[in-house]
Structures are given as C-alpha cells and as structure tokens.
Scaffold this motif. Structure first.
Motif, PDB file in Angstrom:
ATOM      1  N   ALA A 214      29.507  34.818  43.597  1.00  0.00           N
ATOM      2  CA  ALA A 214      29.277  35.495  44.877  1.00  0.00           C
ATOM      3  C   ALA A 214      30.514  35.499  45.762  1.00  0.00           C
ATOM      4  O   ALA A 214      30.799  36.493  46.439  1.00  0.00           O
ATOM      5  CB  ALA A 214      28.111  34.818  45.597  1.00  0.00           C
ATOM      6  N   GLU A 215      31.298  34.416  45.741  1.00  0.00           N
ATOM      7  CA  GLU A 215      32.480  34.333  46.606  1.00  0.00           C
ATOM      8  C   GLU A 215      33.550  35.341  46.181  1.00  0.00           C
ATOM      9  O   GLU A 215      34.264  35.878  47.025  1.00  0.00           O
ATOM     10  CB  GLU A 215      33.084  32.910  46.570  1.00  0.00           C
ATOM     11  CG  GLU A 215      32.200  31.843  47.205  1.00  0.00           C
ATOM     12  CD  GLU A 215      31.107  31.337  46.277  1.00  0.00           C
ATOM     13  OE1 GLU A 215      30.978  31.843  45.130  1.00  0.00           O
ATOM     14  OE2 GLU A 215      30.349  30.430  46.697  1.00  0.00           O
ATOM     15  N   LEU A 216      33.637  35.595  44.876  1.00  0.00           N
ATOM     16  CA  LEU A 216      34.603  36.581  44.373  1.00  0.00           C
ATOM     17  C   LEU A 216      34.168  37.985  44.805  1.00  0.00           C
ATOM     18  O   LEU A 216      34.980  38.800  45.262  1.00  0.00           O
ATOM     19  CB  LEU A 216      34.681  36.480  42.845  1.00  0.00           C
ATOM     20  CG  LEU A 216      35.756  37.338  42.178  1.00  0.00           C
ATOM     21  CD1 LEU A 216      37.148  36.864  42.571  1.00  0.00           C
ATOM     22  CD2 LEU A 216      35.606  37.288  40.647  1.00  0.00           C
ATOM     23  N   ILE A 217      32.860  38.237  44.693  1.00  0.00           N
ATOM     24  CA  ILE A 217      32.319  39.538  45.087  1.00  0.00           C
ATOM     25  C   ILE A 217      32.515  39.740  46.600  1.00  0.00           C
ATOM     26  O   ILE A 217      32.868  40.835  47.053  1.00  0.00           O
ATOM     27  CB  ILE A 217      30.823  39.645  44.690  1.00  0.00           C
ATOM     28  CG1 ILE A 217      30.714  39.640  43.157  1.00  0.00           C
ATOM     29  CG2 ILE A 217      30.175  40.891  45.284  1.00  0.00           C
ATOM     30  CD1 ILE A 217      29.298  39.627  42.616  1.00  0.00           C
ATOM     31  N   ALA A 218      32.341  38.671  47.383  1.00  0.00           N
ATOM     32  CA  ALA A 218      32.493  38.782  48.842  1.00  0.00           C
ATOM     33  C   ALA A 218      33.933  39.140  49.212  1.00  0.00           C
ATOM     34  O   ALA A 218      34.174  39.991  50.079  1.00  0.00           O
ATOM     35  CB  ALA A 218      32.072  37.469  49.512  1.00  0.00           C
ATOM     36  N   LEU A 219      34.904  38.531  48.541  1.00  0.00           N
ATOM     37  CA  LEU A 219      36.311  38.873  48.785  1.00  0.00           C
ATOM     38  C   LEU A 219      36.549  40.342  48.423  1.00  0.00           C
ATOM     39  O   LEU A 219      37.152  41.100  49.194  1.00  0.00           O
ATOM     40  CB  LEU A 219      37.227  37.958  47.942  1.00  0.00           C
ATOM     41  CG  LEU A 219      38.715  38.334  47.897  1.00  0.00           C
ATOM     42  CD1 LEU A 219      39.345  38.259  49.293  1.00  0.00           C
ATOM     43  CD2 LEU A 219      39.476  37.412  46.918  1.00  0.00           C
ATOM     44  N   GLY A 220      36.031  40.753  47.275  1.00  0.00           N
ATOM     45  CA  GLY A 220      36.202  42.134  46.825  1.00  0.00           C
ATOM     46  C   GLY A 220      35.549  43.122  47.776  1.00  0.00           C
ATOM     47  O   GLY A 220      36.104  44.190  48.055  1.00  0.00           O
TER      48      GLY A 220
ATOM     49  N   ARG B 177      40.750  32.295  53.803  1.00  0.00           N
ATOM     50  CA  ARG B 177      39.480  31.569  53.605  1.00  0.00           C
ATOM     51  C   ARG B 177      38.654  32.211  52.476  1.00  0.00           C
ATOM     52  O   ARG B 177      38.115  31.520  51.624  1.00  0.00           O
ATOM     53  CB  ARG B 177      38.672  31.550  54.916  1.00  0.00           C
ATOM     54  CG  ARG B 177      39.098  30.425  55.874  1.00  0.00           C
ATOM     55  CD  ARG B 177      38.072  30.218  56.981  1.00  0.00           C
ATOM     56  NE  ARG B 177      37.933  31.384  57.856  1.00  0.00           N
ATOM     57  CZ  ARG B 177      38.756  31.649  58.884  1.00  0.00           C
ATOM     58  NH1 ARG B 177      39.755  30.823  59.170  1.00  0.00           N
ATOM     59  NH2 ARG B 177      38.559  32.713  59.637  1.00  0.00           N
ATOM     60  N   LEU B 178      38.563  33.548  52.485  1.00  0.00           N
ATOM     61  CA  LEU B 178      37.798  34.239  51.434  1.00  0.00           C
ATOM     62  C   LEU B 178      38.417  33.983  50.054  1.00  0.00           C
ATOM     63  O   LEU B 178      37.712  33.773  49.059  1.00  0.00           O
ATOM     64  CB  LEU B 178      37.768  35.758  51.699  1.00  0.00           C
ATOM     65  CG  LEU B 178      36.834  36.260  52.795  1.00  0.00           C
ATOM     66  CD1 LEU B 178      37.080  37.744  53.073  1.00  0.00           C
ATOM     67  CD2 LEU B 178      35.371  36.047  52.398  1.00  0.00           C
ATOM     68  N   TYR B 179      39.755  33.999  50.011  1.00  0.00           N
ATOM     69  CA  TYR B 179      40.465  33.817  48.736  1.00  0.00           C
ATOM     70  C   TYR B 179      40.253  32.400  48.197  1.00  0.00           C
ATOM     71  O   TYR B 179      39.975  32.186  47.014  1.00  0.00           O
ATOM     72  CB  TYR B 179      41.954  34.115  48.910  1.00  0.00           C
ATOM     73  CG  TYR B 179      42.648  34.452  47.603  1.00  0.00           C
ATOM     74  CD1 TYR B 179      42.727  35.763  47.164  1.00  0.00           C
ATOM     75  CD2 TYR B 179      43.217  33.446  46.813  1.00  0.00           C
ATOM     76  CE1 TYR B 179      43.356  36.080  45.966  1.00  0.00           C
ATOM     77  CE2 TYR B 179      43.842  33.750  45.613  1.00  0.00           C
ATOM     78  CZ  TYR B 179      43.908  35.074  45.194  1.00  0.00           C
ATOM     79  OH  TYR B 179      44.526  35.392  44.005  1.00  0.00           O
ATOM     80  N   GLU B 180      40.370  31.442  49.124  1.00  0.00           N
ATOM     81  CA  GLU B 180      40.174  30.025  48.770  1.00  0.00           C
ATOM     82  C   GLU B 180      38.765  29.808  48.192  1.00  0.00           C
ATOM     83  O   GLU B 180      38.580  29.138  47.173  1.00  0.00           O
ATOM     84  CB  GLU B 180      40.368  29.180  50.049  1.00  0.00           C
ATOM     85  CG  GLU B 180      39.803  27.776  50.006  1.00  0.00           C
ATOM     86  CD  GLU B 180      40.829  26.761  49.522  1.00  0.00           C
ATOM     87  OE1 GLU B 180      41.875  26.649  50.180  1.00  0.00           O
ATOM     88  OE2 GLU B 180      40.561  26.090  48.501  1.00  0.00           O
ATOM     89  N   ALA B 181      37.758  30.441  48.842  1.00  0.00           N
ATOM     90  CA  ALA B 181      36.371  30.288  48.368  1.00  0.00           C
ATOM     91  C   ALA B 181      36.206  30.882  46.966  1.00  0.00           C
ATOM     92  O   ALA B 181      35.480  30.341  46.131  1.00  0.00           O
ATOM     93  CB  ALA B 181      35.416  30.960  49.345  1.00  0.00           C
ATOM     94  N   ALA B 182      36.933  31.981  46.702  1.00  0.00           N
ATOM     95  CA  ALA B 182      36.779  32.649  45.404  1.00  0.00           C
ATOM     96  C   ALA B 182      37.556  31.934  44.308  1.00  0.00           C
ATOM     97  O   ALA B 182      37.093  31.814  43.176  1.00  0.00           O
ATOM     98  CB  ALA B 182      37.246  34.099  45.510  1.00  0.00           C
ATOM     99  N   TYR B 183      38.776  31.463  44.638  1.00  0.00           N
ATOM    100  CA  TYR B 183      39.674  30.957  43.597  1.00  0.00           C
ATOM    101  C   TYR B 183      40.089  29.497  43.755  1.00  0.00           C
ATOM    102  O   TYR B 183      40.906  29.010  42.968  1.00  0.00           O
ATOM    103  CB  TYR B 183      40.952  31.822  43.566  1.00  0.00           C
ATOM    104  CG  TYR B 183      40.734  33.234  43.039  1.00  0.00           C
ATOM    105  CD1 TYR B 183      40.441  33.446  41.694  1.00  0.00           C
ATOM    106  CD2 TYR B 183      40.846  34.340  43.879  1.00  0.00           C
ATOM    107  CE1 TYR B 183      40.269  34.731  41.202  1.00  0.00           C
ATOM    108  CE2 TYR B 183      40.677  35.631  43.400  1.00  0.00           C
ATOM    109  CZ  TYR B 183      40.384  35.816  42.052  1.00  0.00           C
ATOM    110  OH  TYR B 183      40.215  37.091  41.565  1.00  0.00           O
ATOM    111  N   SER B 184      39.601  28.821  44.804  1.00  0.00           N
ATOM    112  CA  SER B 184      40.038  27.451  45.097  1.00  0.00           C
ATOM    113  C   SER B 184      41.557  27.355  45.199  1.00  0.00           C
ATOM    114  O   SER B 184      42.165  26.393  44.714  1.00  0.00           O
ATOM    115  CB  SER B 184      39.553  26.461  44.024  1.00  0.00           C
ATOM    116  OG  SER B 184      38.190  26.631  43.801  1.00  0.00           O
ATOM    117  N   SER B 185      42.151  28.388  45.747  1.00  0.00           N
ATOM    118  CA  SER B 185      43.605  28.393  45.937  1.00  0.00           C
ATOM    119  C   SER B 185      43.910  29.348  47.078  1.00  0.00           C
ATOM    120  O   SER B 185      43.173  30.305  47.309  1.00  0.00           O
ATOM    121  CB  SER B 185      44.284  28.886  44.650  1.00  0.00           C
ATOM    122  OG  SER B 185      45.568  29.405  44.950  1.00  0.00           O
TER     123      SER B 185
END
Ligand code: HEC
Ligand code: HEC
Length: 389
Positions: A80-86, A184-192
C-alpha cells in the motif's frame, strides 16, 4: 428322407425366427418409448451452461482458441505504501514539467481517459489516450503498438515525452528529494530516503497496476446467473462469438488476444483545434500514416497493426481506435460488419488483416452486439485525489 429333413430344418428355423421376432416385438413396446421430437434448445438454454459447453464459436482456422472468461482478481501484490507514493506522483504536475499530470489525460472520473480524439499534452499527440483499467494485463505490450515492454520504459516515456509531460526523469529524484512530504512517502515505501529514478517509476507503475475494472452484468452471467444478460445482450454475445467473428481477436477475460492486427484505419490522427476550428484530417509527426506495430519491430509485415484493445467499459471510452478516428460504437460496429471499408481519401497502411471480413451483420444484429458491449461495463467507485506533499 433328405427332403423331409430339409423341410423340418426349415420349419424349425422359421419357427425360431417367429419366436425371436415376436419376443422382440413384445419387449420393444414398453422399453423403447416413441421418439417425440424435442423443441430445439432456446439460445438462453444453450448459454445457461458452463462456458466449455456453450455453442461452438466461429474460430478462424489459424487462431488459438481462447474463450471468454469472468473478470479475474487483480494479481498485483504491491504494498500500500508503494501505491500511495505512486498515486501522489500520478496526480502531481511536478512529476512532469509542472503543467500536465498523468491524470490530465487519464482522468479517474472518465474511465481513465480524456475523451479527446488524440491526447492533448504539452503538444498535440497523434494517438488516442487509452484507459488505464486492467493495464496489469498488458505488461510486456504497453502502448497501442506494444513498443514498451516494461512499465519503467512506458512511464519514463510519458514523463519525458515533449508531447505528453515534457519532464525529465533523470532530474526527478533530486527535485523530489527536496520535498519533505515526498521523503516521508518514499521512506514508507522503500525504507530509504535516497530516491532513485527506478524507485519513482516503480511506484507509479504500482499505482497504475492497481487500477481495475469492476464486476459487470456479463461476469454475473458467465458465473452462473443465467438471467443477468437480457435477450438483446444474449443475442449479441452469440453474434460476437459466431457470425460477427469478434471473439477471434477479442477474447479471454479482457476481450483481447494481446496481439496486433491491421484494421486499415491507420491514417494520420484527426487533430482538432479546440479553440477555433476543426482542422480535419492532418498528418502526424511521422507522416500521414501511423505505422503502428512497425514502430516496435521494424518489420514490414507489422505496418499498420495495433494491439487489440480490451472491451471492458468500452461504451464509456469514445472516441475509438488508436487515433480516435471513430466517434461512436455503432459506427465502428457498422464498419466492422462490412470488413472496415475505407473512407474517401483513406488508404490501408500495410495489409488489412485476413480476419477482418465482410460478415454482413444486419442492423438488428449490430444493435445486439452493441447491447452486449454495454453488458461489459461497471460503475467505478470514486477515486479520491491524494493530498500532494
Ligand atoms: C498528454 C496525455 C497523456 C499524459 C500526460 C499521460 N498519458 Fe499515458 N497515454 C497517453 C497516450 C496518448 C497513450 C498511448 C500512446 C501510444 O500508444 O503511443 C498512453 C498510454 C499509456 C499507457 C499504456 C496503456 C496501454 O493500453 O498500452 C499507460 C500505462 C499510461 N499511458 C500511463 C500513464 C502514466 C502513468 C502517466 C504519467 C506518468 C501518463 N500515462 C501520462 C496519454 C497520456
Ligand atoms: C482481426 C482481429 C479483430 C477482429 C476480428 C475484431 N476486432 Fe475489434 N479491434 C481489433 C483491433 C486490432 C482494434 C484496434 C485497432 C486500432 O486501434 O486501429 C480493434 C478495435 C475495436 C474496438 C475499439 C476499442 C477502443 O477502445 O478503441 C471495438 C469496440 C471493437 N474492436 C469491437 C469489435 C467487434 C464488436 C468485433 C466483431 C464485430 C471486432 N471488434 C472484431 C481487432 C479485431
């Protein structure tokens, strides 16, 4: 003596025959009921069965049989976090040069299209905007000519294209890195927090792949609710599979064989000047004829071929074909039923598909096919716009 024996034998055989015959006759009356001619099964009865027992479809001899099917579940398993960033990137003009977003052309409220003949990006496009529903199914063959094999390739082209978003993917990570909300969105998706072009493209891909169409009347029918299609839709389904020959190319759960065919309408995009006047027939940047699949393969035999589009929600995505040159479904069905005759001033680029034939559908039959296409639609739930970082 000899004669008498023969007569005796004859009498015995004759008697035996009479006995056997009368026994048979006696037996046959109760056990073999008179064959009462049955009324033929109605079309609804013929289709009120699992799809493997439906009446045979009219497959052309060199076509791999691929029956119609119900909508499968979207198999994408992106988190879900990856989709949210996208999703944020999809709706953000900063993904491009600040003017257009993906949603400028793929509007969520109009079945992910812009309802224009050809897309209206940073400059006028020569192709019609396709819907994004079920694009997960198209991976490996993205765009009307299938030239993008991966989402990364396809999305980078959309962002960088001077006729779509006029952006620059190479500069994108540094640009977004400076926006705390994106970090913040990127960190949630990729832990980086170290952004990469690939990371950003994959997030947009994950969002695109999450877009599915919903259950339709046709899906309920094929799953066993045999009253779901009305009579016209049922007739249309039958014509689609038989006399109309549509199923040869429009098959499977998404009504596409994912293959490329020449329908003969690859004339240049019909540009429209939205402010003043209709410019009518115009040439594309590549000349009057769109080469279609040839763009991807450089094979002469691929000239003028385009990927078979899926037909879910097709009633909502006018105008039609890769160049938006056909404004209504009834017009297209009428042309298809006559083998796509050329309009004045048009010419086939390459060779018309041998599977586009004059199938001579009556106007009633054309209406029924249209009714069937209507049964392939659903009302999507509303897409909430993301709050941009
Ligand atoms: C200017 C309008 C416009 C913008 C902006 C735009 N697209 Fe498109 N999109 C199109 C057109 C037109 C095509 C077909 C192009 C072709 O076939 O050459 C297309 C094709 C696609 C496809 C392939 C679908 C298929 O059926 O093969 C996907 C996926 C897609 N776009 C996603 C996106 C994403 C994600 C963005 C934002 C990064 C985006 N598009 C931005 C107009 C646009
Ligand atoms: C030889 C394969 C083939 C056959 C047979 C065929 N189609 Fe198609 N169909 C295609 C291709 C390829 C396109 C896209 C052509 C283009 O973009 O120029 C298309 C486009 C369409 C579209 C427009 C979709 C859109 O989003 O633009 C509809 C609707 C459609 N076909 C319905 C039908 C129906 C109904 C039949 C039967 C009467 C049929 N087709 C027969 C291959 C086929």
């Amino acid at each position: 003596m000899f004669v008498a024996n023969q007569t005796k034998q004859f009498i015995i055989i004759a008697l035996a025959a009479i006995i056997v015959y009368s026994c048979r006759k006696g037996k046959s009356t109760p056990e073999e009921p008179m064959i009462v001619p049955q009324p033929e099964e109605t079309l609804r009865q013929q289709y009120s069965k699992s799809v493997t027992q439906w009446p045979a479809a009219a497959w052309y001899s060199n076509i791999k049989v691929h029956e119609l099917a119900a909508l499968p579940e979207n198999p994408s398993k992106d988190k879900a976090e990856l989709i949210a960033l996208g999703k944020a990137l999809f709706f953000d003009p900063r993904t491009g040069n600040g003017m257009k977003t993906c949603a400028s052309c793929h509007h969520p409220d109009t079945y992910w299209i812009d309802q224009k003949t050809t897309a209206d990006g940073i400059a006028l496009h020569h192709r019609n905007t396709p819907s994004l529903e079920n694009v997960w199914y198209l991976e490996g063959k993205l765009f009307h000519d299938g030239r993008a094999k991966t989402y990364r390739e396809q999305i980078a082209e959309a962002i960088n294209s001077p006729i779509e978003m006029g952006g620059n993917t190479t500069a994108l990570p540094a640009k977004l890195q400076a926006i705390p909300g994106y970090l913040r969105l990127y960190e949630a998706a990729y832990s980086s927090q170290t952004m990469s072009v690939e990371g950003l493209l994959d997030a947009i891909a994950a969002y695109s792949r999450s877009i599915s169409s919903g259950e339709t009347v046709f899906d309920r029918f094929i799953k066993g609710d045999y009253q779901a299609l009305n009579d016209a839709q049922l007739e249309g389904l039958h014509l689609f599979r038989t006399k109309g020959k549509c199923i040869n190319c429009h098959n499977g759960a998404f009504f596409t064989d994912l293959d490329f065919h020449n329908l003969g309408y690859a004339n240049g995009a019909f540009f429209t000047d939205l402010d003043f006047h209709n410019l009518g027939y115009a040439v594309t940047s590549k000349g009057a004829l769109d080469n279609g699949r040839f763009e991807a393969t450089a094979l002469e035999t691929d000239k003028g071929k385009f990927r078979t589009p899926g037909l879910r929600n097709v009633i909502h995505t006018a105008p039609y074909l890769h160049n938006g040159s056909i404004s209504s479904l009834s017009e297209l069905i009428n042309l298809l039923s006559q083998g796509m005759p050329q309009k004045t001033g048009q010419q086939v680029n390459g060779t018309l598909s041998p599977h586009i034939q004059n199938v001579r559908l009556s106007s009633k039959e054309q209406e029924n096919i249209l009714a069937f296409l209507e049964s392939l639609s659903n009302v999507p739930s509303k897409t909430e716009r993301p709050v941009l970082p």
